[in-house]
Design a protein around this motif. Structure first.
Motif, PDB file in Angstrom:
ATOM      1  N   UNK A  88      -4.663  -5.789   4.675  1.00 27.72           N
ATOM      2  CA  UNK A  88      -4.300  -4.377   4.915  1.00 27.72           C
ATOM      3  C   UNK A  88      -4.819  -3.668   3.588  1.00 27.72           C
ATOM      4  N   UNK A  89      -4.918  -4.560   2.683  1.00 30.07           N
ATOM      5  CA  UNK A  89      -5.452  -3.701   1.361  1.00 30.07           C
ATOM      6  C   UNK A  89      -6.940  -3.763   1.282  1.00 30.07           C
TER       7      UNK A  89
ATOM      8  N   UNK B 207       6.976  -4.651  -5.427  1.00 28.58           N
ATOM      9  CA  UNK B 207       6.078  -4.031  -6.601  1.00 28.58           C
ATOM     10  C   UNK B 207       4.907  -4.585  -6.835  1.00 28.58           C
ATOM     11  N   UNK B 208       5.020  -5.908  -6.637  1.00 28.58           N
ATOM     12  CA  UNK B 208       3.673  -6.826  -6.903  1.00 28.58           C
ATOM     13  C   UNK B 208       3.027  -7.258  -5.878  1.00 28.58           C
ATOM     14  N   UNK B 209       1.830  -7.553  -6.248  1.00 25.99           N
ATOM     15  CA  UNK B 209       1.029  -8.384  -4.972  1.00 25.99           C
ATOM     16  C   UNK B 209       1.619  -9.398  -4.529  1.00 25.99           C
ATOM     17  N   UNK B 210       1.756 -10.493  -5.466  1.00 23.31           N
ATOM     18  CA  UNK B 210       2.344 -11.707  -4.950  1.00 23.31           C
ATOM     19  C   UNK B 210       3.600 -11.698  -4.464  1.00 23.31           C
TER      20      UNK B 210
ATOM     21  N   UNK C 294       9.209   0.949  -6.963  1.00 24.40           N
ATOM     22  CA  UNK C 294       9.865   2.127  -7.268  1.00 24.40           C
ATOM     23  C   UNK C 294       9.218   3.385  -7.061  1.00 24.40           C
ATOM     24  N   UNK C 295       8.120   3.193  -6.231  1.00 22.88           N
ATOM     25  CA  UNK C 295       7.508   4.465  -5.927  1.00 22.88           C
ATOM     26  C   UNK C 295       7.612   5.134  -4.299  1.00 22.88           C
TER      27      UNK C 295
ATOM     28  N   UNK D 260      -9.940  -6.156  -5.378  1.00 22.65           N
ATOM     29  CA  UNK D 260      -9.707  -5.144  -6.252  1.00 22.65           C
ATOM     30  C   UNK D 260     -11.015  -4.374  -6.997  1.00 22.65           C
TER      31      UNK D 260
ATOM     32  N   UNK E 113      -1.893  -9.914   3.608  1.00 22.93           N
ATOM     33  CA  UNK E 113      -1.669  -9.390   2.409  1.00 22.93           C
ATOM     34  C   UNK E 113      -2.964  -8.847   1.893  1.00 22.93           C
TER      35      UNK E 113
ATOM     36  N   UNK F 239       4.904  -4.849   1.470  1.00 17.54           N
ATOM     37  CA  UNK F 239       4.094  -3.998   0.759  1.00 17.54           C
ATOM     38  C   UNK F 239       4.876  -2.381   0.635  1.00 17.54           C
TER      39      UNK F 239
END
Lengths: 261, 281
Positions: free
Chosen positions: B37-38, B218-221, B280-281, B163, B34, B214
């Motif tokens: 990849x980011x 929606x969220x990271x966790x 939702x994107x 981040x 997690x 991912x």
């Protein structure tokens, strides 16, 4: 004694501050004093040292000569006392964080272990977001928000952190005019609450009306003070060179209203 | 009624041991994935696995458990790469590439010098989960507990640094130390998974389930938790493929992970994404 009181009133005092990056002198003999509860605009050309000045205040680069004091402390002792709103390009937007998570970062220290937050912390996060009028978007992703909303989420982070000095780096880039006004309104409220705010910007139009003081930076401090008094055409030449004719109507409170007056 | 295909294999001791390891690997790697990849650390993960080959060979030669032999080596390699990335002027991909190709080459030279090493090259490269011993299970269990607890403890800091690393520095976080802790945990997890997925395909279990999660969360966790579920599905399915069709376990798990990824891609186009926790994107 008098000196001490003065330092309490002045949140940031720079005296002959010089900073070298590589072998280049990026800040040359910069001096100014910023009082508590003022909104200061930092202007100047690209490469003029705005970001370096911020990095110096934040303790990220070291000072070659002179001094920089934050509430009487050296920048590296003052870490954590200053709230920082980074340029949006500096952030890793691949990371899907929500407004709540960004504000949580403001209360994350070296010793905040485990992924949980206390009720008190959650309350602080909600209060901070409501001060920037984004409480209704607390669980929305920040990468899906508009530029102005993102800036406000990061402002909320500095509020949760309890910082009284706020630095905003190019907060207007990629933000439309309506949202800029909204941001300025919020900054004014925060200033009235006693916060000291520095914001670097390229927008000379808003400086005169909305900022208490302006710091003109082109390697050295070309001018510092009330924007309606110090933004003279000489200063603009010093800042932006001879191409300043396009700014000529923006000096001394004219804001481009020369025609038809 | 047909379900005996699912549980029948586990009447054998070796299959039960393999299942334990598969679950641990399927849980641990996507959890790190997690972040990986980011943060564009996929190549780094691949490099740690490849660069550990000489240490694995030396471990085999002197007769220590290969995981134990490789862990100190991988930690040194990870920290060395981390240091070079922060200092080098040649670019991080290049720095990683030089180190990992050199060490991987050295590993193969060692293998060809000491031909009597008691382990097939193929098992090193592609994994052989069916051969895990009781000792392997215990070591994997201990290492995954260490990895998971470290990730839990530093969850907030890792999130902040990943981040907004300048912001984290400004807030007084010890960014360099946190990055190093992350790299150490990453190397421990990769080495602990080598026996099941092998050097070449450890990358697949590290990034594919996390990327699949991912896509839809929606969220990271949320993505972290779903990534672990996907990881376990992929590793256990890979284990079945290995058992019934006699495929090497690494490629089986990698293809199972790819299938999960494709299912995620399809799910993204269904109305399920309108549910609150989904993206939702």
């Amino acid at each position: 004694m008098l000196q001490k009181t003065f330092n309490n009133v002045c949140q940031i005092v720079s005296e002959g501050c010089c900073v070298e990056l590589g072998n280049q002198l990026v800040l040359d003999d910069v001096s100014f004093k910023i009082k508590k509860g003022t909104l200061v605009g930092v202007v100047g050309p690209n490469g003029g040292g705005k970001t370096t000045l911020f990095n110096t205040i934040l303790g990220l680069v070291s000072i070659t000569h002179g001094s920089m004091k934050i509430k009487g402390l050296n920048p590296d002792q003052a870490k954590g006392m200053i709230g920082y709103v980074p340029q949006t390009e500096q952030l890793n937007w691949k990371f899907p964080v929500t407004a709540r998570q960004v504000v949580q970062m403001g209360i994350t220290s070296n010793t905040s272990f485990l992924p949980f937050f206390s009720k008190k912390d959650q309350q602080l996060i909600e209060e901070s977001l409501s001060k920037v009028e984004l409480l209704n978007r607390i669980d929305d992703r920040v990468d899906e928000m508009s530029g102005g909303q993102r800036q406000r989420v990061f402002l909320a982070r500095t509020l949760a952190q309890g910082a009284e000095i706020l630095l905003l780096d190019e907060a207007f880039s990629g933000v439309d005019i309506g949202s800029q006004e909204k941001l300025l309104d919020i900054l004014k409220n925060l200033k009235d609450d006693g916060n000291t705010i520095l914001m670097s910007t390229h927008d000379l139009n808003t400086i005169g009306e909305r900022f208490d003081e302006v710091l003109c930076l082109n390697r050295h401090c070309c001018a510092f003070g009330d924007p309606l008094k110090v933004l003279t055409s000489d200063v603009l030449v010093e800042l932006y060179g001879s191409h300043n004719s396009m700014f000529k109507d923006h000096t001394l409170g004219k804001h481009g209203h020369t025609y038809g007056v | 009624m047909g379900f005996e295909y699912l549980y029948e294999p586990f009447s054998y001791g070796f299959m039960f041991r393999s299942l334990m390891v598969a679950i641990l690997v399927g849980l641990m790697l996507p959890l790190l994935g997690a972040y990986v990849i980011n943060r564009n650390l996929g190549f780094m993960g691949d490099a740690i696995a490849h660069a550990s080959l000489p240490a694995l060979v030396v471990g085999l030669l002197i007769g220590v458990n290969i995981v134990i032999a490789a862990i100190p080596a991988a930690i040194i390699i990870a920290l060395m790469i981390g240091y070079l990335i922060s200092k080098s002027k040649i670019g991080e991909d290049t720095a990683i590439g030089i180190i990992f190709s050199s060490l991987f080459a050295l590993g193969f030279i060692l293998l060809s010098i000491f031909k009597n090493v008691a382990l097939g090259v193929e098992d090193l490269l592609f994994g052989q989960i069916l051969g895990v011993s009781n000792l392997d299970v215990s070591i994997t269990l201990i290492l995954s507990v260490i990895v998971i607890i470290t990730l839990l403890i530093f969850y907030k800091q890792f999130l902040f640094v990943a981040f907004d690393s300048t912001g984290a520095k400004v807030a007084g976080l010890r960014v360099q130390l946190l990055d190093n802790i992350f790299l150490v945990v990453l190397s421990v997890a990769i080495i602990a998974s080598l026996q099941s997925v092998g050097i070449i395909l450890v990358l697949s279990m590290l990034i594919t389930p996390a990327a699949a999660a991912k896509l839809i969360m929606k969220s990271f966790h949320g993505a972290m938790i779903v990534g672990c579920v996907f990881g376990i599905i992929a590793s256990v399915s890979g284990l079945y493929l290995s058992y019934y069709l006699n495929f090497p376990s690494g490629p089986s798990m990698a293809l199972a992970a790819t299938s999960v990824f494709i299912i995620s891609l399809v799910l993204r186009r269904t109305p399920i994404m309108k549910i609150k926790y989904f993206s939702n994107n």
